[in-house]
Structure formats: C-alpha cells, structure tokens
Design a protein around this motif. Sequence first.
Motif, PDB file in Angstrom:
ATOM      1  N   ALA A   1      46.337   4.641 -23.662  1.00 31.91           N
ATOM      2  CA  ALA A   1      46.955   5.538 -22.684  1.00 31.91           C
ATOM      3  C   ALA A   1      46.141   6.806 -22.502  1.00 31.91           C
ATOM      4  CB  ALA A   1      48.376   5.885 -23.121  1.00 31.91           C
ATOM      5  N   ASP A   2      45.437   7.243 -23.547  1.00 29.62           N
ATOM      6  CA  ASP A   2      44.631   8.464 -23.451  1.00 29.62           C
ATOM      7  C   ASP A   2      43.469   8.312 -22.482  1.00 29.62           C
ATOM      8  OD1 ASP A   2      46.228   9.766 -25.268  1.00 29.62           O
ATOM      9  OD2 ASP A   2      44.960   9.286 -26.995  1.00 29.62           O
ATOM     10  N   HIS A   3      43.054   7.072 -22.186  1.00 26.06           N
ATOM     11  CA  HIS A   3      41.944   6.800 -21.281  1.00 26.06           C
ATOM     12  C   HIS A   3      42.389   6.604 -19.837  1.00 26.06           C
ATOM     13  CE1 HIS A   3      40.403   5.416 -25.247  1.00 26.06           C
ATOM     14  NE2 HIS A   3      39.248   5.891 -24.808  1.00 26.06           N
ATOM     15  N   VAL A   4      43.681   6.606 -19.577  1.00 28.20           N
ATOM     16  CA  VAL A   4      44.217   6.202 -18.271  1.00 28.20           C
ATOM     17  C   VAL A   4      45.053   7.336 -17.690  1.00 28.20           C
ATOM     18  CG1 VAL A   4      45.701   4.550 -17.076  1.00 28.20           C
ATOM     19  CG2 VAL A   4      44.215   3.770 -18.929  1.00 28.20           C
ATOM     20  N   TRP A   5      44.963   7.483 -16.372  1.00 30.11           N
ATOM     21  CA  TRP A   5      45.804   8.423 -15.634  1.00 30.11           C
ATOM     22  C   TRP A   5      46.304   7.715 -14.383  1.00 30.11           C
ATOM     23  CZ3 TRP A   5      48.594  12.378 -16.527  1.00 30.11           C
ATOM     24  CH2 TRP A   5      49.051  13.216 -15.485  1.00 30.11           C
ATOM     25  N   ALA A   6      47.533   8.014 -13.962  1.00 29.70           N
ATOM     26  CA  ALA A   6      48.139   7.343 -12.808  1.00 29.70           C
ATOM     27  C   ALA A   6      48.636   8.366 -11.800  1.00 29.70           C
ATOM     28  CB  ALA A   6      49.297   6.447 -13.257  1.00 29.70           C
ATOM     29  N   ALA A   7      48.662   7.961 -10.529  1.00 26.52           N
ATOM     30  CA  ALA A   7      49.121   8.840  -9.454  1.00 26.52           C
ATOM     31  C   ALA A   7      49.597   7.986  -8.291  1.00 26.52           C
ATOM     32  CB  ALA A   7      48.010   9.791  -9.017  1.00 26.52           C
TER      33      ALA A   7
ATOM     34  N   ALA B   1      53.776  10.322 -17.632  1.00 27.29           N
ATOM     35  CA  ALA B   1      53.872   8.867 -17.410  1.00 27.29           C
ATOM     36  C   ALA B   1      53.228   8.072 -18.544  1.00 27.29           C
ATOM     37  CB  ALA B   1      53.227   8.501 -16.073  1.00 27.29           C
ATOM     38  N   LEU B   2      53.552   8.429 -19.769  1.00 22.87           N
ATOM     39  CA  LEU B   2      52.865   7.842 -20.924  1.00 22.87           C
ATOM     40  C   LEU B   2      53.118   6.342 -21.050  1.00 22.87           C
ATOM     41  CD1 LEU B   2      53.299  10.661 -23.580  1.00 22.87           C
ATOM     42  CD2 LEU B   2      51.153   9.822 -22.592  1.00 22.87           C
ATOM     43  N   ALA B   3      54.368   5.910 -20.836  1.00 23.49           N
ATOM     44  CA  ALA B   3      54.657   4.476 -20.966  1.00 23.49           C
ATOM     45  C   ALA B   3      53.902   3.670 -19.917  1.00 23.49           C
ATOM     46  CB  ALA B   3      56.163   4.239 -20.849  1.00 23.49           C
ATOM     47  N   LEU B   4      53.888   4.166 -18.702  1.00 25.98           N
ATOM     48  CA  LEU B   4      53.148   3.486 -17.637  1.00 25.98           C
ATOM     49  C   LEU B   4      51.659   3.451 -17.946  1.00 25.98           C
ATOM     50  CD1 LEU B   4      52.768   2.227 -14.846  1.00 25.98           C
ATOM     51  CD2 LEU B   4      52.882   4.530 -13.863  1.00 25.98           C
ATOM     52  N   ARG B   5      51.118   4.559 -18.390  1.00 26.28           N
ATOM     53  CA  ARG B   5      49.685   4.602 -18.715  1.00 26.28           C
ATOM     54  C   ARG B   5      49.341   3.627 -19.841  1.00 26.28           C
ATOM     55  NH1 ARG B   5      49.228  10.748 -19.854  1.00 26.28           N
ATOM     56  NH2 ARG B   5      47.162  10.187 -20.665  1.00 26.28           N
ATOM     57  N   SER B   6      50.245   3.481 -20.794  1.00 23.22           N
ATOM     58  CA  SER B   6      50.029   2.516 -21.872  1.00 23.22           C
ATOM     59  C   SER B   6      50.017   1.090 -21.332  1.00 23.22           C
ATOM     60  CB  SER B   6      51.118   2.676 -22.936  1.00 23.22           C
ATOM     61  OG  SER B   6      50.937   1.743 -23.981  1.00 23.22           O
ATOM     62  N   ASP B   7      50.931   0.785 -20.417  1.00 18.85           N
ATOM     63  CA  ASP B   7      50.973  -0.551 -19.807  1.00 18.85           C
ATOM     64  C   ASP B   7      49.705  -0.826 -18.999  1.00 18.85           C
ATOM     65  OD1 ASP B   7      53.472  -0.845 -20.910  1.00 18.85           O
ATOM     66  OD2 ASP B   7      54.564  -0.622 -19.013  1.00 18.85           O
ATOM     67  N   LEU B   8      49.237   0.171 -18.266  1.00 13.84           N
ATOM     68  CA  LEU B   8      48.011   0.009 -17.484  1.00 13.84           C
ATOM     69  C   LEU B   8      46.811  -0.218 -18.389  1.00 13.84           C
ATOM     70  CD1 LEU B   8      48.657   2.790 -14.827  1.00 13.84           C
ATOM     71  CD2 LEU B   8      48.452   0.345 -14.343  1.00 13.84           C
ATOM     72  N   ALA B   9      46.759   0.500 -19.514  1.00 15.25           N
ATOM     73  CA  ALA B   9      45.656   0.314 -20.450  1.00 15.25           C
ATOM     74  C   ALA B   9      45.662  -1.095 -21.029  1.00 15.25           C
ATOM     75  CB  ALA B   9      45.744   1.353 -21.568  1.00 15.25           C
ATOM     76  N   THR B  10      46.847  -1.601 -21.339  1.00 12.74           N
ATOM     77  CA  THR B  10      46.952  -2.972 -21.842  1.00 12.74           C
ATOM     78  C   THR B  10      46.456  -3.968 -20.804  1.00 12.74           C
ATOM     79  OG1 THR B  10      48.832  -2.384 -23.254  1.00 12.74           O
ATOM     80  CG2 THR B  10      48.563  -4.713 -22.694  1.00 12.74           C
TER      81      THR B  10
ATOM     82  N   LEU C   1      34.239  -1.150 -15.988  1.00  8.96           N
ATOM     83  CA  LEU C   1      34.941  -0.858 -17.236  1.00  8.96           C
ATOM     84  C   LEU C   1      34.066  -1.173 -18.442  1.00  8.96           C
ATOM     85  CD1 LEU C   1      38.473  -2.301 -16.366  1.00  8.96           C
ATOM     86  CD2 LEU C   1      37.832   0.116 -16.519  1.00  8.96           C
ATOM     87  N   SER C   2      33.179  -2.154 -18.294  1.00  4.90           N
ATOM     88  CA  SER C   2      32.293  -2.507 -19.403  1.00  4.90           C
ATOM     89  C   SER C   2      31.217  -1.459 -19.639  1.00  4.90           C
ATOM     90  CB  SER C   2      31.625  -3.867 -19.125  1.00  4.90           C
ATOM     91  OG  SER C   2      30.793  -3.795 -17.968  1.00  4.90           O
ATOM     92  N   VAL C   3      31.011  -0.570 -18.662  1.00  2.00           N
ATOM     93  CA  VAL C   3      29.988   0.474 -18.760  1.00  2.00           C
ATOM     94  C   VAL C   3      30.578   1.770 -19.316  1.00  2.00           C
ATOM     95  CG1 VAL C   3      28.191   1.700 -17.446  1.00  2.00           C
ATOM     96  CG2 VAL C   3      28.856  -0.600 -16.771  1.00  2.00           C
ATOM     97  N   LEU C   4      31.902   1.869 -19.376  1.00  2.00           N
ATOM     98  CA  LEU C   4      32.542   3.119 -19.789  1.00  2.00           C
ATOM     99  C   LEU C   4      32.122   3.616 -21.170  1.00  2.00           C
ATOM    100  CD1 LEU C   4      36.267   2.989 -18.566  1.00  2.00           C
ATOM    101  CD2 LEU C   4      34.545   4.706 -18.029  1.00  2.00           C
ATOM    102  N   PRO C   5      32.064   2.773 -22.184  1.00  4.08           N
ATOM    103  CA  PRO C   5      31.720   3.300 -23.514  1.00  4.08           C
ATOM    104  C   PRO C   5      30.375   4.036 -23.505  1.00  4.08           C
ATOM    105  CG  PRO C   5      32.545   1.056 -23.693  1.00  4.08           C
ATOM    106  CD  PRO C   5      32.358   1.327 -22.230  1.00  4.08           C
ATOM    107  N   GLY C   6      30.386   5.246 -24.010  1.00  2.00           N
ATOM    108  CA  GLY C   6      29.152   6.033 -24.075  1.00  2.00           C
ATOM    109  C   GLY C   6      28.796   6.757 -22.805  1.00  2.00           C
TER     110      GLY C   6
ATOM    111  N   TYR D   1      45.336   4.387 -10.271  1.00  2.00           N
ATOM    112  CA  TYR D   1      45.081   4.869 -11.624  1.00  2.00           C
ATOM    113  C   TYR D   1      43.587   4.927 -11.882  1.00  2.00           C
ATOM    114  CZ  TYR D   1      44.933  -0.230 -12.476  1.00  2.00           C
ATOM    115  OH  TYR D   1      44.657  -1.580 -12.421  1.00  2.00           O
ATOM    116  N   LEU D   2      43.226   5.607 -12.950  1.00  2.00           N
ATOM    117  CA  LEU D   2      41.824   5.692 -13.354  1.00  2.00           C
ATOM    118  C   LEU D   2      41.695   5.336 -14.816  1.00  2.00           C
ATOM    119  CD1 LEU D   2      41.292   8.391 -15.293  1.00  2.00           C
ATOM    120  CD2 LEU D   2      41.400   9.587 -13.124  1.00  2.00           C
ATOM    121  N   ALA D   3      40.488   4.941 -15.193  1.00  2.00           N
ATOM    122  CA  ALA D   3      40.115   4.752 -16.593  1.00  2.00           C
ATOM    123  C   ALA D   3      38.866   5.584 -16.837  1.00  2.00           C
ATOM    124  CB  ALA D   3      39.851   3.282 -16.895  1.00  2.00           C
ATOM    125  N   ALA D   4      38.873   6.361 -17.910  1.00  2.00           N
ATOM    126  CA  ALA D   4      37.758   7.263 -18.190  1.00  2.00           C
ATOM    127  C   ALA D   4      37.879   7.780 -19.615  1.00  2.00           C
ATOM    128  CB  ALA D   4      37.766   8.433 -17.193  1.00  2.00           C
TER     129      ALA D   4
END
Length: 373
Positions: A83-89, A66-75, A206-211, A234-237
């Motif tokens: 998209a590498d930071h996002v997963w959908a289900a 679901a790469l296109a969807l994950r890219s849209d969610l990341a945007t 989401l602001s805490v994710l870096p690091g 979806y998740l962001a990580a």
Amino acid sequence: MIGLDDLPIRDDLRGLSPYGAPQLDVPVRLNTNENSHPLPAAVAEAIGKALTAELRDLNRYPDRDALALRSDLATYLGHGLTADHVWAANGSNEIQQQLLQAFGGPGRSALGFSPGYSMHPLLALGTGTRWVPARRGADFGLTADEAVAQVGEHRPDVVFLCSPNNPTGTALDPAVIRAVLDAAPGMVVLDEAYAEFARPGTVSALSVLPGHPRLVVTRTMSKAFGFAGGRLGYLAADPAVVAAVQLVRLPYHLSALTQAAARAALAHRDALLGTVSEIIEQRDRIVGELRRRGLRVADSDANFVLYEVGGDQSVAWRALLEYGVLVRDVGVPGWLRVTAGTRSETDAFLAAVDSVQRGGPVAPQPRPTKGTS
C-alpha cells in the motif's frame, strides 16, 4: 448574461475549449476506448451491496488515505508492491494532475511524445507547467536514441511516456524506459492505462520500478475492468513519491462510495477481466480486416486501433457517423481511432467502412445487443 471572455480568467485559457469526445446518441459508440461489455450481474450485485453498506455512515468523511483500497490495488499489481507504493484518485487524469502539482508547476516543464495522450498537455496547462511537444517517428515508434536526444535537449522536469501509447496503441521497449530514466533530470511518468490489453511478451514498467525512485507508473480501472463510470485511477511508485503527492491532494478526495465500489470490483477481478480476451480478439480482427481492405494500420497493444483513412480524416469521421458508427478523430492527419468493442459492434464498424469505401447509400444501423460478442 456575460460570456466567458468577459470574465477575468487567465490569459493562457482564453480561446480554449473543454476537453472531451463527442457524446452522441448513435447505435455504435467506439470513440472513447470504453469496455463495451456491461458488468456481469454478480459483480453489479456485489458492488451494490458494498455501496449499501456505506450508506449509514455517509455523514462521516471517508478514509482520507484509502489504505484498504491501496492495499487491494497493490495485491492486484504484484511485483512486491505494498500500500505504501500505491496511491489512488478519481481516474488516472487526477493522478497525473497531482503529479504535475507536486513535480511541475510555474517555472517547470513537462515533455511528451506526439502523437500521445491529448490530456497530458492540458494537465500541464492547468497546473502552470510549460509543455514541451517532442516527436515520435514517422511509424509512430520511439527509439531509445530518439527519446534520449529530445529529453537531453529540453531537460524537462517531468517526462510523460505512454505504453501502450494513446492514440497509436504501440507499446514501448523497456530499453526506451530505462534510457529515458537515465537521461531525464526529473520525474518519468509511464502511463499504462491499457496495459492489460498488451500482446504476450510485452513487459510492464512495473518491472523497472525497483531502483528507480523517479519512475511513476499510472494505471486505471476504466478500461480492462469496465469501471469507467466508477472513476478510479492509481499509481505505483517509490513510497517517497506517494508522500509527495499527498502534499497536494485535496482532503478526502476519494469518496467512501468510490472506494467501496472499487474494492468490490477488485474482489471480482477475474470476472471483470474475463472480457479482455474477447476485446483483444476484436482488436486483432479489426487490424486484420482493415489491412485486408488495403488500409495502413498501426500495431496495437491496446483496446483500440489507429488506421489511415486515405484522405481527410474529418470527412471519413463524418461519413462513418452517417452510418451510425462513432469513432474518434484524434487530430492525426489522415488517421482515425476506433475502439475494439463487441463482435456485433465490430461487424457494424467494418460494414460502415465498406459502405464508405464504396460510396453507397446510407442505411440505418441497428443497435448491437449489449454484451454480445
């Protein structure tokens, strides 16, 4: 015919009932935190076109990742995510189940703070993960010291946090999240299903994710987007977390139709999220009106309100139901949860509360007009 107990199911599943809120045909349904506003016609048309475009190729499997969807969610999420930071289900419940499959399981434990989302311990049970029930304060709040003390005592492999919390509606101070991240030996899952309804100044995890590669933020399109029937969570990580979840996901778990519908909804997010301000208005109205009636109410950053009924909550739940209003008994003694819907639904709920308080005769409630505010 045989019964469930006649089957060789796992011992820890015996005597249990499936999760689910009552699905009753009543005039006012305010028990599952759905968005009461139907999709705008233009959005429904766009989703229909997106689905039609997929029909000729339904003989082929969907994009497995679901790469296109994950890219849209990341945007949509921003914060420099890709998209590498996002997963959908299929809903955030499946996301959280996959996280427990990857990071929990037999011999491992997960901890959550009660009252909290009732699916978390059930997901732990289903994945063979031992559930550790930690506690919130008497006011349903959670301080950094309280959280760290309980995480330090139990040393769980997975910690679940909710912000805004379900069923209380309260958001977490980012300091609590950071403190738990420092104390937890394993993964920290921050459930932000209701993030779009938070009051101004509320900071997303989401602001805490870096690091913080052990932090996972889960979201859903069911609530603010009004996409509950579409089943998209979806998740962001950190990308390493996405890689770990892919080890346990079922092949082609997200259908081509779901991906197409979700992408069309995201493309029209301004129209869909336009109802959020109206829902917030009704949420704040419910809080104010219930307090004016002398009831205790938890502060809410979500699309629902938890309030004290002054007695047995199951009795109060049934009394409201007799007036045609369905709310949720979430198992917190003396408290009920009501979804903030349309203006007419709020009118009906408040009228039912007044009737219950007066002990007056039951009068039939008209069904509110769909989409009215």
